[in-house]
Scaffold this motif. Structure first.
Motif, PDB file in Angstrom:
ATOM      1  N   LEU A  96       0.478  -1.314  -0.048  1.00  0.00           N
ATOM      2  CA  LEU A  96      -0.065  -0.348   0.009  1.00  0.00           C
ATOM      3  C   LEU A  96       0.953   1.225  -0.328  1.00  0.00           C
ATOM      4  O   LEU A  96       1.865   1.466   0.190  1.00  0.00           O
ATOM      5  N   VAL A  97       0.766   2.363  -0.725  1.00  0.00           N
ATOM      6  CA  VAL A  97       1.307   3.383  -0.656  1.00  0.00           C
ATOM      7  C   VAL A  97       0.557   4.818   0.485  1.00  0.00           C
ATOM      8  O   VAL A  97      -0.669   4.678  -0.450  1.00  0.00           O
ATOM      9  N   THR A  98       1.152   5.111   0.505  1.00  0.00           N
ATOM     10  CA  THR A  98       0.379   6.333   1.426  1.00  0.00           C
ATOM     11  C   THR A  98       1.299   7.435   1.397  1.00  0.00           C
ATOM     12  O   THR A  98       3.150   7.545   1.284  1.00  0.00           O
ATOM     13  N   SER A  99       0.808   8.711   2.266  1.00  0.00           N
ATOM     14  CA  SER A  99       2.235   9.805   2.585  1.00  0.00           C
ATOM     15  C   SER A  99       2.288  10.015   3.649  1.00  0.00           C
ATOM     16  O   SER A  99       2.533   9.322   4.278  1.00  0.00           O
ATOM     17  N   ASN A 100       3.619  10.981   4.556  1.00  0.00           N
ATOM     18  CA  ASN A 100       4.212  11.031   4.975  1.00  0.00           C
ATOM     19  C   ASN A 100       3.528  12.266   6.035  1.00  0.00           C
ATOM     20  O   ASN A 100       4.195  12.439   7.079  1.00  0.00           O
ATOM     21  N   TYR A 101       2.360  12.310   5.935  1.00  0.00           N
ATOM     22  CA  TYR A 101       1.707  13.244   7.005  1.00  0.00           C
ATOM     23  C   TYR A 101       1.204  12.142   7.670  1.00  0.00           C
ATOM     24  O   TYR A 101       0.628  11.597   7.916  1.00  0.00           O
ATOM     25  N   LYS A 102       1.550  12.725   9.710  1.00  0.00           N
ATOM     26  CA  LYS A 102       1.075  11.458  10.376  1.00  0.00           C
ATOM     27  C   LYS A 102       0.091  11.233  10.031  1.00  0.00           C
ATOM     28  O   LYS A 102      -0.782  10.026  10.636  1.00  0.00           O
ATOM     29  N   LEU A 103      -1.270  12.175  10.323  1.00  0.00           N
ATOM     30  CA  LEU A 103      -2.775  12.058  10.278  1.00  0.00           C
ATOM     31  C   LEU A 103      -2.604  11.060   9.127  1.00  0.00           C
ATOM     32  O   LEU A 103      -3.707  10.429   9.910  1.00  0.00           O
ATOM     33  N   THR A 104      -2.589  11.197   8.402  1.00  0.00           N
ATOM     34  CA  THR A 104      -2.576   9.525   7.124  1.00  0.00           C
ATOM     35  C   THR A 104      -2.228   9.008   7.645  1.00  0.00           C
ATOM     36  O   THR A 104      -2.874   7.970   6.764  1.00  0.00           O
TER      37      THR A 104
END
Lengths: 99, 343
Positions: free
Chosen positions: B63-71
């Protein structure tokens, strides 16, 4: 489900159906169900649903979709006008928009 | 890796990969609350790179995501029990959708991270699951050409990831639609309220000066004594734009946000009538009936950036008409207020 629709007849989205190969990528990436599929060709259900995010055009391997993509954000437009730059989402600063 | 959410290490053919918890702890909830209030939200980020959830192996999904901690927290809290890899792109601590719009959650960064993490050694398959909202920054066919990995666009919301994988990578139309329901809108109010506060202080400062003006000249004493009603009116205008408009968004029967703000402002101005904050003269009442809807309209217009369905072309169109009107309303109102004090 209730659908929020913005202003009528303003969106820059166009689809060249003769270029379309029916891969269906635009249907997958669109967050507002703007596209439908009929006989291996994509078509636009209602342009007024479009928010010009640009996901469909970027992911169309046939370059059949054109849209002037950008952020629909008044604060970004004001900021861009004041600084003479392209309007960009100011999420990296303190802009509230992008949570 | 000293992050509190890391519970161990998975040793793989592509190197050591930190394993992350899928249950949030109290610290994470404090972080969520802080981010939602806009407190140090800019630096709420984690180290980009590869992470493991559960005990993934060479057949597990990536899975790919962003490094905003909330995300990142939203994703890991929704995939408890799954054994998957999590590839975190460096979006500068910005959520997926906004980062995709800027291009930082993009083809370039994804291809770079695929190589940095040696995904070709990590897994036998060549699939990546991206959040659908990453698509405005990533061109799937170009990622395939440059890395050999096939991008599958998953659902919009992390809570549908499990169902998406379970349905053999099929997302139904509800999973693909961005919503903007009441809860979604209310969640945005605190951050917007804090970050737009400069408008309140700016307007309040002007009316503080106005409150000190009388036929005898300017006096701070006088300003302090008669400023309170103006402050209430300015705050009401701000709330009409930044609290009432977002909450009542679908029920205000006009399409442009500037017009929604005007109507919300008018409603609150009428609501203020019994409280005698609009002043004792007709001129003063008229002035506030211009100023409050004007400021509310401007503030509501800025909510276009927080909404999930406004287009650049549409916002440009409404601003061309609304900005001059808002400025005129505010300008005329201010002149009337001063005139009311002098004559």
């Amino acid at each position: 489900m209730q659908r929020l629709v913005y202003l009528k007849n303003v969106v820059t989205l166009t689809l060249k159906e003769d270029k379309c190969n029916g891969c269906g990528m635009c249907l997958k990436v669109c967050p507002h169900e703007v596209f439908g599929m009929s006989g291996h060709k994509a078509f636009i259900i209602d342009k007024d649903y479009c928010m010009e995010c640009g996901a469909c055009a970027l992911n169309c391997p046939q370059d059949a979709i054109l849209v002037r993509a950008g952020v629909g954000c008044a604060a970004a437009l004001i900021q861009g006008a004041l600084t003479g730059t392209e309007p960009a989402c100011g999420c990296s600063s303190r802009k509230a928009s992008c949570s | 890796m000293k992050e509190k959410f890391v519970t161990g290490v998975s040793v793989t053919a592509a190197g050591a990969v930190p394993v992350v918890a899928t249950r949030l702890d109290p610290r994470d909830y404090v972080g969520i609350l802080r981010a939602r209030l806009g407190i140090r939200r800019d630096s709420y980020r984690i180290e980009p790179g590869l992470y493991a959830v559960g005990s993934p192996d060479e057949r597990s999904e990536i899975l790919v995501t962003s490094n905003y901690k909330l995300t990142f927290d939203t994703v890991r809290a929704n995939i408890g029990g799954l054994d998957v890899w999590l590839l975190v792109l460096d979006t500068g601590g910005i959520n997926v959708w906004c980062a995709a719009g800027k291009g930082t959650f993009g083809t370039e960064e994804l291809v770079r991270r695929i190589q940095l993490a040696s995904l070709d050694k990590l897994v036998k398959h060549r699939r990546l699951i991206l959040p659908q909202l990453g698509a405005s920054g990533v061109a799937a066919h170009l990622v395939k050409r440059r890395s050999g990995f096939t991008v599958l666009y998953g659902p919009v919301r992390a809570s549908d990831i499990r169902a998406f994988i379970g349905a053999r990578y099929r997302a139904d139309s509800l999973m693909r639609r961005v919503r903007f329901g009441f809860a979604d809108r209310v969640k945005l109010i605190p951050v917007d309220f804090v970050s737009g506060a400069r408008y309140v202080f700016g307007a309040a400062a002007l009316f503080f000066i106005a409150a000190g003006i009388s036929r005898e000249g300017f006096s701070i004493q006088h300003a302090l004594e008669s400023f309170f009603p103006s402050a209430v009116n300015v705050l009401a205008a701000y709330c009409a734009g930044i609290v009432v408009t977002p909450m009542a968004l679908p029920y205000i029967p006009v399409r442009s946000f500037a017009s929604k703000g005007i109507l919300a402002g008018l409603a609150l101005t009428v609501g203020l009538l019994p409280f005698h904050t609009l002043g004792g003269t007709a001129i003063s009442v008229i002035a506030w009936f211009l100023f409050i809807p004007g400021l509310a309209s401007f503030v509501a217009m800025n909510f276009t950036g927080s909404s999930t369905y406004t287009s650049l072309s549409g916002v440009k169109k409404e601003m061309r008409i609304a900005l001059p009107v808002q400025l005129a309303f505010a300008g005329i109102a201010f002149i009337l207020i001063i005139a009311d004090r002098l004559f």
